[in-house]
Design a protein around this motif. Structure first.
Motif, PDB file in Angstrom:
ATOM      1  N   GLU A 148      81.685 127.027  15.361  1.00 26.19           N
ATOM      2  CA  GLU A 148      82.558 128.136  14.966  1.00 26.19           C
ATOM      3  C   GLU A 148      82.093 128.813  13.675  1.00 26.19           C
ATOM      4  N   VAL A 149      82.292 130.135  13.620  1.00 23.07           N
ATOM      5  CA  VAL A 149      82.155 130.900  12.375  1.00 23.07           C
ATOM      6  C   VAL A 149      83.474 131.648  12.166  1.00 23.07           C
ATOM      7  N   GLY A 166      87.260 127.240   8.116  1.00 23.16           N
ATOM      8  CA  GLY A 166      85.871 127.245   7.684  1.00 23.16           C
ATOM      9  C   GLY A 166      84.941 127.265   8.880  1.00 23.16           C
ATOM     10  N   ASP A 167      83.645 127.225   8.600  1.00 23.25           N
ATOM     11  CA  ASP A 167      82.613 127.297   9.636  1.00 23.25           C
ATOM     12  C   ASP A 167      81.888 125.960   9.759  1.00 23.25           C
ATOM     13  N   GLY A 168      81.402 125.657  10.945  1.00 24.13           N
ATOM     14  CA  GLY A 168      80.651 124.421  11.141  1.00 24.13           C
ATOM     15  C   GLY A 168      80.390 124.166  12.610  1.00 24.13           C
ATOM     16  N   ALA A 169      79.659 123.098  12.887  1.00 25.75           N
ATOM     17  CA  ALA A 169      79.339 122.726  14.269  1.00 25.75           C
ATOM     18  C   ALA A 169      79.208 121.220  14.388  1.00 25.75           C
ATOM     19  N   ASN A 283      89.751 123.725   8.526  1.00 28.02           N
ATOM     20  CA  ASN A 283      89.916 123.796   9.974  1.00 28.02           C
ATOM     21  C   ASN A 283      88.719 124.533  10.564  1.00 28.02           C
ATOM     22  N   THR A 284      87.870 123.813  11.269  1.00 24.80           N
ATOM     23  CA  THR A 284      86.693 124.418  11.905  1.00 24.80           C
ATOM     24  C   THR A 284      86.883 124.539  13.412  1.00 24.80           C
ATOM     25  N   SER A 285      88.131 124.578  13.844  1.00 24.49           N
ATOM     26  CA  SER A 285      88.485 124.808  15.250  1.00 24.49           C
ATOM     27  C   SER A 285      87.748 123.834  16.174  1.00 24.49           C
ATOM     28  N   ALA A 286      87.015 124.330  17.155  1.00 30.41           N
ATOM     29  CA  ALA A 286      86.373 123.459  18.152  1.00 30.41           C
ATOM     30  C   ALA A 286      85.328 122.535  17.550  1.00 30.41           C
TER      31      ALA A 286
END
Length: 326
Positions: A148-149, A166-169, A283-286
């Motif tokens: 997510e971005v 926030g962003d991450g994978a 919170n980086t969602s998925a």
């Protein structure tokens, strides 16, 4: 035939923004907040933002390579790529981010690839899908990624949402196995709650009609999340004929520490059994569940043979749980 997690990986962009730094940036926009205000309501201390040239696929590739390395696999060994994301590379969601990841990993056309959209439940949905493919015998090796971005869809004049994300994978490699790995999966959705967490805009005439920013009714999401997370956890445990006491580690969606604590309490699990990383990436969602899983695997908390319950809730409204033996 079972499916088993054989590798985990994660990636956070280099730009780390603390609450104090964000508060300073927001003050310039006339938005008042503070480290104390953010921590007291969410447990979040910092988050990471992708660089302007970084897309979801770029973050996904970094996480995927680490998962593949742990699993002892090359990209060409993978037969299916599933990417869970609400912030795909392309507006309109095609071509899929999974196809872009496939290309960037140099996998050519030797695998199938598609995206899954269930917002913050996306990783759980994607793992359940991969498990079904493997159990059917269709594929033996699947790469599952949450990436997510979210910084691209935040309204930085709305402090109730912009401080949370926030962003991450994060990524896992799932492989066919003769011994149990994925013990149970349970998925749910209720579209009657679609309005409490959404981006209320649509593409029309090449432009956004409505808002392109994330909207969230925080109290409504909180109330629903705590209820459904308890219910779906108990469903997954019942399917595997297990009790909450059999859980070695709880890895909930890393959205809000208060929701996470509420879930653990309802399951009568001590906080020591819950993996918490929301404080470090928001919170980086998925991406949040696989980020937390990879952190716990690499620091030695989650070990081979441990029973891990992963669960999430997201816009739609969606929710689900995956019970795993590592």
């Amino acid at each position: 035939m079972y499916s088993k997690i054989t590798g985990t990986g994660s990636y956070l962009p280099a730009n780390r923004v603390t609450n104090d730094q964000l508060a300073t940036q927001l003050a310039a926009k006339g938005v008042e907040t503070s480290d104390e205000w953010i921590v007291s309501r969410s447990g979040i201390s910092c988050r990471h933002y992708a660089a302007i040239e970084e897309n979801s696929s770029d973050l996904a590739v970094h996480a995927a390579l680490k998962a593949l390395e742990m699993a002892g696999k090359q990209p060409g060994d993978i037969e299916l790529v599933i990417v869970a994301s609400s912030t795909p590379d392309y507006h309109g969601s095609f071509p899929s981010t999974a196809c872009i990841v496939q290309q960037k990993l140099g996998m050519a056309n030797n695998s199938a690839a598609f995206d899954v959209q269930a917002v913050c439940s996306g990783f759980v949905y994607a793992v359940a899908t991969a498990d079904a493919f493997i159990r059917s015998g269709m594929y033996k090796s699947v790469l599952v990624i949450g990436s997510e971005v979210f910084s691209r869809i935040l309204d930085f004049t709305d402090r109730t949402t912009c401080v949370l994300f926030g962003d991450g994978a994060g990524a896992v490699v799932l492989e066919a196995s003769n011994e149990p790995g994925i013990l149970a999966t349970k998925l749910h959705a209720d579209g009657s709650h679609a309005n409490i967490l959404s981006i209320p805009g649509s593409l029309a005439g090449g432009a956004i009609a409505g808002s392109g920013f994330l909207y969230m009714d925080g109290p409504a999401v909180f109330k629903l999340a705590v209820t459904v997370l308890e219910e779906v956890a108990k469903e997954a445990l019942a399917h595997a004929q297990m009790q909450p006491s059999d859980i070695d580690w709880l890895i909930p969606h890393q959205a809000n520490l208060r929701i996470m604590k509420g879930t653990a309490k309802k399951l009568d699990l001590p906080m020591e059994k819950m993996v918490v990383t929301v404080d470090q990436h928001g919170n980086t969602s998925a991406a949040s569940i696989p980020l937390a899983l990879d952190a716990a695997v690499r620091d030695g908390r989650v070990k081979k043979g441990d029973n891990v319950l992963m669960e999430g809730v997201g816009g739609g409204f969606t929710w689900g749980a995956v019970l795993v033996r590592m």
